[in-house]
Write a protein that holds these residues in place. Structure first.
Motif, PDB file in Angstrom:
ATOM      1  N   ALA A  43      -8.140   6.179   9.127  1.00 39.83           N
ATOM      2  CA  ALA A  43      -6.756   6.332   8.672  1.00 39.83           C
ATOM      3  C   ALA A  43      -5.884   6.919   9.770  1.00 39.83           C
ATOM      4  O   ALA A  43      -4.724   6.534   9.939  1.00 39.83           O
ATOM      5  CB  ALA A  43      -6.714   7.213   7.433  1.00 39.83           C
ATOM      6  N   MET A  70       0.150   4.577  -2.381  1.00 35.63           N
ATOM      7  CA  MET A  70      -0.875   5.258  -1.594  1.00 35.63           C
ATOM      8  C   MET A  70      -1.301   6.591  -2.215  1.00 35.63           C
ATOM      9  O   MET A  70      -0.464   7.431  -2.557  1.00 35.63           O
ATOM     10  CB  MET A  70      -0.382   5.485  -0.169  1.00 35.63           C
ATOM     11  CG  MET A  70      -1.490   5.962   0.781  1.00 35.63           C
ATOM     12  SD  MET A  70      -1.090   5.668   2.517  1.00 35.63           S
ATOM     13  CE  MET A  70       0.187   6.890   2.781  1.00 35.63           C
ATOM     14  N   MET A  80      -5.992  -0.899   4.883  1.00 34.78           N
ATOM     15  CA  MET A  80      -5.452   0.234   5.622  1.00 34.78           C
ATOM     16  C   MET A  80      -4.593  -0.234   6.790  1.00 34.78           C
ATOM     17  O   MET A  80      -3.577   0.360   7.119  1.00 34.78           O
ATOM     18  CB  MET A  80      -6.600   1.117   6.112  1.00 34.78           C
ATOM     19  CG  MET A  80      -6.170   2.497   6.584  1.00 34.78           C
ATOM     20  SD  MET A  80      -7.580   3.545   6.980  1.00 34.78           S
ATOM     21  CE  MET A  80      -8.257   3.872   5.355  1.00 34.78           C
ATOM     22  N   HIS A  83     -10.474  -1.456   1.578  1.00 33.01           N
ATOM     23  CA  HIS A  83     -11.055  -0.208   1.099  1.00 33.01           C
ATOM     24  C   HIS A  83     -10.863  -0.120  -0.408  1.00 33.01           C
ATOM     25  O   HIS A  83      -9.869  -0.612  -0.948  1.00 33.01           O
ATOM     26  CB  HIS A  83     -10.394   0.987   1.784  1.00 33.01           C
ATOM     27  CG  HIS A  83     -10.584   1.014   3.274  1.00 33.01           C
ATOM     28  ND1 HIS A  83     -11.559   1.759   3.880  1.00 33.01           N
ATOM     29  CD2 HIS A  83      -9.912   0.366   4.261  1.00 33.01           C
ATOM     30  CE1 HIS A  83     -11.477   1.574   5.195  1.00 33.01           C
ATOM     31  NE2 HIS A  83     -10.490   0.736   5.443  1.00 33.01           N
ATOM     32  N   ASP A  93     -10.890   7.227   1.602  1.00 35.44           N
ATOM     33  CA  ASP A  93     -11.023   6.723   2.963  1.00 35.44           C
ATOM     34  C   ASP A  93      -9.850   7.126   3.840  1.00 35.44           C
ATOM     35  O   ASP A  93      -9.922   7.066   5.064  1.00 35.44           O
ATOM     36  CB  ASP A  93     -11.145   5.189   2.940  1.00 35.44           C
ATOM     37  CG  ASP A  93     -12.419   4.718   2.257  1.00 35.44           C
ATOM     38  OD1 ASP A  93     -13.343   5.550   2.120  1.00 35.44           O
ATOM     39  OD2 ASP A  93     -12.471   3.550   1.839  1.00 35.44           O
ATOM     40  N   LEU A  94      -8.733   7.537   3.196  1.00 39.51           N
ATOM     41  CA  LEU A  94      -7.586   7.982   3.982  1.00 39.51           C
ATOM     42  C   LEU A  94      -7.863   9.276   4.729  1.00 39.51           C
ATOM     43  O   LEU A  94      -7.123   9.654   5.631  1.00 39.51           O
ATOM     44  CB  LEU A  94      -6.369   8.180   3.067  1.00 39.51           C
ATOM     45  CG  LEU A  94      -5.697   6.901   2.559  1.00 39.51           C
ATOM     46  CD1 LEU A  94      -4.650   7.245   1.522  1.00 39.51           C
ATOM     47  CD2 LEU A  94      -5.064   6.136   3.711  1.00 39.51           C
ATOM     48  N   TRP A 135      -9.191   5.792  -2.164  1.00 45.51           N
ATOM     49  CA  TRP A 135      -8.206   6.486  -1.350  1.00 45.51           C
ATOM     50  C   TRP A 135      -8.833   7.609  -0.534  1.00 45.51           C
ATOM     51  O   TRP A 135      -8.208   8.135   0.393  1.00 45.51           O
ATOM     52  CB  TRP A 135      -7.087   7.045  -2.227  1.00 45.51           C
ATOM     53  CG  TRP A 135      -6.254   5.983  -2.879  1.00 45.51           C
ATOM     54  CD1 TRP A 135      -6.139   5.718  -4.198  1.00 45.51           C
ATOM     55  CD2 TRP A 135      -5.405   5.032  -2.217  1.00 45.51           C
ATOM     56  NE1 TRP A 135      -5.287   4.657  -4.420  1.00 45.51           N
ATOM     57  CE2 TRP A 135      -4.815   4.225  -3.211  1.00 45.51           C
ATOM     58  CE3 TRP A 135      -5.083   4.784  -0.874  1.00 45.51           C
ATOM     59  CZ2 TRP A 135      -3.945   3.189  -2.913  1.00 45.51           C
ATOM     60  CZ3 TRP A 135      -4.202   3.751  -0.580  1.00 45.51           C
ATOM     61  CH2 TRP A 135      -3.648   2.969  -1.583  1.00 45.51           C
ATOM     62  N   ARG A 162       0.821  -1.207   0.000  1.00 50.06           N
ATOM     63  CA  ARG A 162       0.000   0.000   0.000  1.00 50.06           C
ATOM     64  C   ARG A 162       0.856   1.257   0.000  1.00 50.06           C
ATOM     65  O   ARG A 162       0.559   2.231  -0.709  1.00 50.06           O
ATOM     66  CB  ARG A 162      -0.927   0.013   1.225  1.00 50.06           C
ATOM     67  CG  ARG A 162      -1.879   1.215   1.282  1.00 50.06           C
ATOM     68  CD  ARG A 162      -2.309   1.531   2.701  1.00 50.06           C
ATOM     69  NE  ARG A 162      -1.174   1.904   3.528  1.00 50.06           N
ATOM     70  CZ  ARG A 162      -0.730   1.222   4.566  1.00 50.06           C
ATOM     71  NH1 ARG A 162      -1.327   0.116   4.948  1.00 50.06           N
ATOM     72  NH2 ARG A 162       0.335   1.640   5.255  1.00 50.06           N
ATOM     73  N   HIS A 180      -4.951   4.285  12.299  1.00 44.16           N
ATOM     74  CA  HIS A 180      -3.930   3.353  11.833  1.00 44.16           C
ATOM     75  C   HIS A 180      -2.588   4.040  11.578  1.00 44.16           C
ATOM     76  O   HIS A 180      -1.656   3.407  11.079  1.00 44.16           O
ATOM     77  CB  HIS A 180      -4.398   2.662  10.556  1.00 44.16           C
ATOM     78  CG  HIS A 180      -5.498   1.669  10.774  1.00 44.16           C
ATOM     79  ND1 HIS A 180      -5.359   0.579  11.607  1.00 44.16           N
ATOM     80  CD2 HIS A 180      -6.757   1.603  10.282  1.00 44.16           C
ATOM     81  CE1 HIS A 180      -6.487  -0.119  11.615  1.00 44.16           C
ATOM     82  NE2 HIS A 180      -7.344   0.485  10.826  1.00 44.16           N
ATOM     83  N   LEU A 202      -1.864   6.346   9.402  1.00 40.96           N
ATOM     84  CA  LEU A 202      -1.622   6.604   7.992  1.00 40.96           C
ATOM     85  C   LEU A 202      -1.896   8.041   7.598  1.00 40.96           C
ATOM     86  O   LEU A 202      -1.605   8.437   6.467  1.00 40.96           O
ATOM     87  CB  LEU A 202      -2.493   5.677   7.129  1.00 40.96           C
ATOM     88  CG  LEU A 202      -2.280   4.180   7.335  1.00 40.96           C
ATOM     89  CD1 LEU A 202      -3.227   3.401   6.448  1.00 40.96           C
ATOM     90  CD2 LEU A 202      -0.837   3.806   7.054  1.00 40.96           C
TER      91      LEU A 202
END
Length: 754
Positions: free
Chosen positions: A282, A94, A124, A271, A276-277, A274, A90, A285, A287
């Motif tokens: 996110a 990303m 994720m 997911h 969702d980041l 992107w 990922r 996690h 990220l």
């Protein structure tokens, strides 16, 4: 049971597939290269195996190099029924809806650009992503059978990988192999081997599974997402990261296991966007940055008129989050919490943030979340520095969350963050003018902090990537101009029209070119459109009509910067929509070349037919490289002047006349610092009349007919000449002539034509 195919099948049946548009392969290090070179016709390859059951060359056909606008990495190619899929980490991809997939066309040569793949899904929590191949580099659809047989673009026949069965045990001491494209490998596929040193297990959905396979096998940045195989040649996972102990230099690599990838996929914990980041998930996690996090270097309060100015904050830049998923100029590696927080109050015309590292030459980036929640980023404040800066005009009161990143994923960088009301970042926007009229040149842009134009939003029409020499030229794509946002209000009346909040097109450009043209051609000749472009430096450029009498807009960038361009298409009147074609060219759009009287009979550079002056073609009498202090002075080259192109009709500027060839007669690459560059031509016959036309490194045209008293020979002086490429034509004053003579280049003012 083949769990790799199983988990992909389960996922692809439920995942939302995105089927639209989207450094480092090394020669094998195995001792034996006794097998014949793979042919470029799709032939299968084989070679002696290092381990029982492992055919290194066959496995290499499934290794791919992944290229995004900001990074490169590795991946593996898999075929499932009628789908061609790529699996990688990922963190390699990303934020990118599409990626370039480079494959081996010869087993011992670097990978070549072959396919575009679109995001299928990613995890994720666990570092993997799956993409589907959707087309080739020219935009043509590609069948899975073509990928499998290697007949598309003369690639190698794919030898499909088989994954280890999930009930097959992994043990310390088992031999493993790695295939990947590390950054140190000069775009070559690199093979390494080692053992399983340890296993990290995790409980997942009621199962105890190996999450990471630890190994002493060598891999490095660029290897992420590659292929890990056991001694039987079975796929066991993807190389993900390496830990290094600084005192002893000990290294331990971690491979994300296929067991975990299969389990996560089968559970549906993935997911498909992107976007969702941008969620709290996110952040949880690690990220994404935590906007409301406790700043590492304090919370600060300033109001307009503060002293001392600049206000300084000591900061150590860097972290584990790759912020490039935000898009635009947002690059680098940052910490999760802000480095600093500024609570701003009062009224000021502008507020500038600038980071200066303690060590000159350290490359840092600046990322700021403004009081309205918008993201603003900068890498280099201008072309002569690696230090980032951002200026906010009439800054809103409220909280600014500030991160300073390192451009490279490496050591932290210490320095000082400066906050000031006394200077602006980069070019003074009040001194910059929007080039909207004659010739539509985009040489100078203006800074802007728009409130309704969101360059980070997904484009409404297309995402596009081109490099120097692309074909066909012009590249065209369908788009519709218009929208609810007043460009006049957004740009303080520097630009006209109404456009959408999101750009119509996001365009990534790479390579060196003399010019890059953007032109919107409405389908209806009566539609009046406008164009606004944000360049890779974050400056804005706009145009209404490419020239008087034409309602279509265009912008011409001389010596275009590499990087990302965001393009908005507007309509002059509110509430209208204007469908049409956006054309992108390296100099072949006829509307940029027109007659003095603005008649409909354009005179333009069209190299394919030999008309116009084409700086992209090879010069007739060669290329020379000179620098300050060259000897002998003058440097002289014999040239035959003349050609079929009417220079005056090209409307290049004052003094541009005569008849010249399409290709330059001579190309000069100049470097150094000198007060004068003196270029002149002397005909062998004193009665011959010639002209001189030169295109300078900044794209400007310079011309002369008869400069020196008493002669018909032309001459041009460049004061404090810029380093770069000078394309030189020598024309004849009368059509149909060919005149021989000597072109002289000198640093001496005393040198003149006789």
């Amino acid at each position: 049971m083949n769990h790799l195919q199983d988990f992909i099948r389960l996922l692809l049946l439920s995942a939302v597939m995105v089927c639209f548009t989207a450094p480092e392969a090394a020669s094998q290090t195995q001792a034996s290269k006794t097998s014949a070179r793979a042919s470029a016709s799709g032939a299968s390859v084989s070679a002696p195996a290092s381990f029982t059951g492992l055919d290194i060359n066959a496995a290499s056909t499934a290794a791919v190099q992944i290229v995004t606008p900001r990074s490169t990495g590795s991946g593996s190619l898999h075929i499932l029924e009628d789908l061609a899929l790529v699996i990688t980490n990922r963190h390699v991809v990303m934020g990118h809806d599409e990626i370039e997939v480079h494959t081996l066309h010869d087993i011992f040569e670097p990978a070549r650009p072959t396919y575009i793949a679109a995001l299928s899904y990613y995890s994720m929590e666990y570092d993997f992503a799956v993409y589907q191949i959707v087309r080739d580099m020219s935009g043509n659809r590609v069948s899975t059978d073509q990928v499998r047989r290697g007949t598309h673009r003369n690639g190698l026949a794919l030898q499909p990988l088989t994954s280890v069965e999930t009930d097959t045990p992994l043990n310390r001491g088992d031999r493993i192999s790695i295939l990947s494209f590390p950054g140190i490998g000069d775009n070559e596929l690199v093979y390494s081997q080692g053992i399983i040193s340890s296993l990290k297990f995790e409980e997942y959905e009621g199962q105890r599974l190996p999450e990471f396979i630890r190994t002493n096998a060598e891999f490095s940045p660029g290897s992420s997402g590659g292929i890990a195989l056991n001694s039987d040649g079975l796929f066991i996972g993807i190389p993900t990261y390496v830990r290094t102990e600084e005192q002893t230099g000990a290294r331990l690599g971690s491979i994300l296991s296929i067991h975990m990838i299969a389990a996560v996929s089968e559970a549906g914990n993935y997911h498909t966007s992107w976007n969702d980041l941008y969620t709290d998930v996110a952040v949880q996690h690690g990220l994404a940055p935590r906007i409301n996090g406790e700043p590492y270097f304090g919370s600060h309060r300033l109001r307009a008129g503060f002293t001392p100015d600049p206000y300084q904050i000591g900061i150590t830049a860097g972290g584990d989050i790759d912020i490039s998923y935000l898009g635009g100029d947002c690059v680098g590696h940052i910490s999760q919490n802000p480095d600093a927080q500024l609570h701003w109050s009062g009224s000021s015309p502008y507020l500038t943030f600038k980071f200066l590292p303690d060590q000159q030459g350290d490359d840092t980036t600046l990322i700021i979340n403004a009081p309205d929640g918008s993201w603003y980023c900068n890498d280099d404040a201008h072309s002569n520095t690696l230090d980032p800066a951002l200026t906010f005009f009439n800054p809103d009161e409220g909280r600014f969350d500030i991160w300073v990143g390192t451009f490279h994923d490496g050591p932290l960088i210490s320095g000082q963050l400066h906050i000031t009301e006394l200077e602006m970042a980069g070019t003074d926007p009040f001194a910059a003018e929007a080039e909207q009229g004659f010739a539509a040149e985009a040489e100078q842009g203006f800074e802007l902090n728009p409130t309704r134009l969101h360059f980070q939003a997904r484009p409404s029409a297309a995402i596009l990537r081109l490099t120097t020499g692309f074909t066909p030229d012009p590249h065209t794509l369908e788009a519709t101009a218009g929208g609810p946002v007043s460009l006049e209000e957004e740009t303080n009346y520097l630009c006209a029209g109404y456009a959408g909040e999101a750009p119509a097109v996001r365009f990534d450009w790479s390579g060196e070119a003399h010019t890059l043209q953007f032109f919107f051609r409405a389908h209806d000749d009566l539609d009046d459109a406008t164009i606004l472009i944000r360049d890779p430096e974050g400056l804005y450029h706009c145009n209404d009509d490419v020239f008087p009498g034409n309602l279509n807009p265009g912008l011409n960038f001389n010596t275009p910067l590499e990087g990302r361009y965001h393009i908005w298409l507007g309509t002059f009147r509110e509430g209208e929509r204007a469908p049409g074609q956006l054309e992108i060219s390296e100099g072949y759009i006829e509307e940029f070349y027109f007659h003095d009287d603005f008649e409909d009979d354009f005179y333009y550079d069209e190299p394919h037919t030999g008309s116009g002056l084409n700086w992209t073609t090879d010069p007739h009498f060669g290329t020379i490289n000179l620098r300050e202090g060259f000897t002998p002075d003058p440097h002289s080259v014999q040239i035959t002047a003349g050609g079929s192109n009417s220079v005056r009709a090209l409307n290049l500027g004052s003094g541009c006349t005569g008849f010249a060839a399409t290709a330059p007669d001579l190309r000069l690459h100049w470097s150094g610092d000198t007060g004068l560059l003196n270029i002149f031509f002397e005909a062998n016959n004193p009665g011959d009349d010639t002209t001189l036309i030169i295109n300078a490194p900044d794209g400007s045209w310079h011309c002369n007919d008869d400069d020196h008293s008493g002669t018909l020979n032309p001459q041009l002086h460049f004061s404090n000449p810029a380093s770069g490429q000078y394309d030189i034509w020598v024309g004849t004053f009368h059509q149909g002539e060919s005149i021989t003579g000597m072109l002289h280049i000198s640093e001496l003012r005393s040198q003149n034509p006789r």
